[in-house]
Write an enzyme that holds these catalytic residues in place. Structure first.
Site, PDB file in Angstrom:
ATOM      1  N   GLU A 148      -6.369  -3.004  -7.672  1.00 31.26           N
ATOM      2  CA  GLU A 148      -5.443  -1.850  -7.807  1.00 31.26           C
ATOM      3  C   GLU A 148      -4.069  -2.439  -7.968  1.00 31.26           C
ATOM      4  O   GLU A 148      -3.563  -2.444  -9.341  1.00 31.26           O
ATOM      5  CB  GLU A 148      -5.599  -0.848  -6.476  1.00 31.26           C
ATOM      6  CG  GLU A 148      -4.594   0.343  -6.673  1.00 31.26           C
ATOM      7  CD  GLU A 148      -4.346   0.995  -5.466  1.00 31.26           C
ATOM      8  OE1 GLU A 148      -4.514   0.396  -4.349  1.00 31.26           O
ATOM      9  OE2 GLU A 148      -4.044   2.005  -5.393  1.00 31.26           O
ATOM     10  N   ASP A 208      -6.097  10.281  -2.050  1.00 27.90           N
ATOM     11  CA  ASP A 208      -4.960  10.790  -1.480  1.00 27.90           C
ATOM     12  C   ASP A 208      -4.606  12.036  -2.185  1.00 27.90           C
ATOM     13  O   ASP A 208      -3.707  11.938  -2.664  1.00 27.90           O
ATOM     14  CB  ASP A 208      -3.775   9.857  -1.000  1.00 27.90           C
ATOM     15  CG  ASP A 208      -4.168   8.449  -0.557  1.00 27.90           C
ATOM     16  OD1 ASP A 208      -4.540   8.499   0.552  1.00 27.90           O
ATOM     17  OD2 ASP A 208      -3.789   7.674  -1.365  1.00 27.90           O
TER      18      ASP A 208
HETATM   19  N1  ADE Z   1      -3.798   3.845   1.541  1.00 26.46           N
HETATM   20  C1  ADE Z   1      -3.783   5.190   1.025  1.00 26.46           C
HETATM   21  N2  ADE Z   1      -3.970   5.146  -0.091  1.00 26.46           N
HETATM   22  C2  ADE Z   1      -4.030   4.048  -0.806  1.00 26.46           C
HETATM   23  C3  ADE Z   1      -3.930   2.978  -1.985  1.00 26.46           C
HETATM   24  N3  ADE Z   1      -3.981   3.985  -3.097  1.00 26.46           N
HETATM   25  N4  ADE Z   1      -4.025   1.918  -2.055  1.00 26.46           N
HETATM   26  C4  ADE Z   1      -3.750   1.067  -0.944  1.00 26.46           C
HETATM   27  N5  ADE Z   1      -3.804   1.593   0.453  1.00 26.46           N
HETATM   28  C5  ADE Z   1      -3.785   3.077   0.163  1.00 26.46           C
HETATM   29 ZN    ZN Z   2      -7.617   4.049  -1.291  1.00 20.78          ZN
END
Ligand code: ADE
Ligand code: ZN
Length: 329
Positions: free
Chosen positions: A195, A274
């Site tokens: 990511e 999220d």
């Molecule tokens: N915690 C909540 N969302 C996250 C994300 N996209 N990447 C890493 N940690 C997280």
């Molecule tokens: Zn996540």
């Protein structure tokens, strides 16, 4: 066509990150907590970049202080997911925020969440399982304690162990002890990789943590040999396209690698991560994928089957879910 009703499985959702801003504002008011800087003028979560997102996330989470607060939150989140056609979901649950990694406090939070899960299943038919999650930037020592919380509570409800947080800090292998402990307890394993770390972070996750699934994993696309490896090993990616756009990884959905990964034979699933932070829902994710890549029923059915096979639940639950994915199930 609206994709709201099509049955969905969502494997990657952080419970605190799913808290609607109005819910967090309500709790802040009840507890007289000042949350200045967390919301924009429209009342949405406000963040500039990934590091700031993590700060805002933790500030918002600071109003969640008791098992009762988590029960209220979970009730809202599961109702919303069910509304979007989600029939099975795994939530990332954090002993760091639920009792500061104290095992007996963690058990109390867990009991409150399990009670709500039972009610939501009876009311909406949605099934919840928990993936206990350590937070990378809290460091390996905290991750050990979190893994012990996971191992001690592993069972029908707690089915997995994972890691979120700031992927740019340290290496995946720094957390191997926690992942080994969770594996020994029979938990399924996943970690955020690829990511904000590149393809090398995904390799580390496979080699050093030996995870079953990868959270995000999309930056594997930068390394063709790694894409081949993921396809050959059948490692499932928990892809969260709206999150990746919200955090600036890609400028628009058409530039997102999910379609190229899928076409290369990598097993992909779709989740919201999220949702209010990225103004998304599972329905909106499906609509955006249809618009960008012309995905339809065939691709969405395949997503659900991939998620079903990769879910950390027991096989009895998997069989019951399989029936609900068939047209007259
Ligand atoms: N915690 C909540 N969302 C996250 C994300 N996209 N990447 C890493 N940690 C997280
Ligand atoms: Zn996540």
């Amino acid at each position: 066509m609206s994709w709201q009703e099509i049955p969905k499985l969502e494997l990657h959702l952080h419970l605190e990150g799913a808290a609607p801003p109005a819910f967090i504002r309500g709790l802040a008011q009840e507890k007289s907590v000042n949350l200045s800087g967390v919301f924009d003028a429209q009342g949405n979560y406000a963040y500039r970049d990934f590091a700031h997102f993590l700060q805002v996330y933790e500030a918002a989470t600071s109003v969640l202080r008791s098992p009762e607060d988590y029960a209220r939150l979970l009730t809202e989140v599961l109702a919303q997911q069910a509304e979007d056609g989600v029939i099975y979901t795994e939530h990332f649950l954090s002993p760091d925020f639920c009792g500061r990694r104290d095992l007996s406090a963690w058990r109390e939070y867990l009991a409150a969440m399990q009670e709500v899960a039972g009610q939501a299943e009876a009311q909406h038919g949605i099934i919840l399982r928990g993936v206990v999650t350590c937070i990378r930037h809290f460091g390996p020592d905290a991750a050990r304690e979190t893994a012990l919380c996971a191992a001690e509570t592993a069972g029908d409800f707690v089915v997995g162990f994972g890691m979120g947080g700031d992927e740019t800090r340290g290496r995946q292998g720094d957390f191997a002890w926690g992942f080994d402990c969770a594996r020994e307890a029979g938990l399924g394993l996943t970690t955020h990789a690829g990511e904000f770390g590149g393809a090398d972070s995904v390799r580390q996750a496979l080699d050093d943590l030996r995870v079953d699934r990868i959270g995000h994993g999309v930056r594997a696309i930068e390394d063709p040999a790694l894409v081949e490896r993921l396809a050959a090993s059948g490692t499932v990616l928990e892809v969260c396209p709206g999150s990746n756009l919200g955090l600036g990884l890609y400028p628009q959905m058409r530039a997102h690698p999910i379609e190229r990964l899928r076409a290369a034979g990598v097993p992909v699933t779709v989740s919201t991560d999220d949702p209010p932070f990225f103004r998304t829902t599972m329905t909106r994710e499906y609509e955006a994928l249809e618009r960008a890549f012309d995905w339809g029923e065939g691709q969405f059915h395949a997503l659900a089957q991939t998620a079903l096979a990769a879910a950390f639940c027991d096989d009895e639950t998997r069989k019951a879910l399989a029936k609900r994915l068939t047209p007259d199930g």
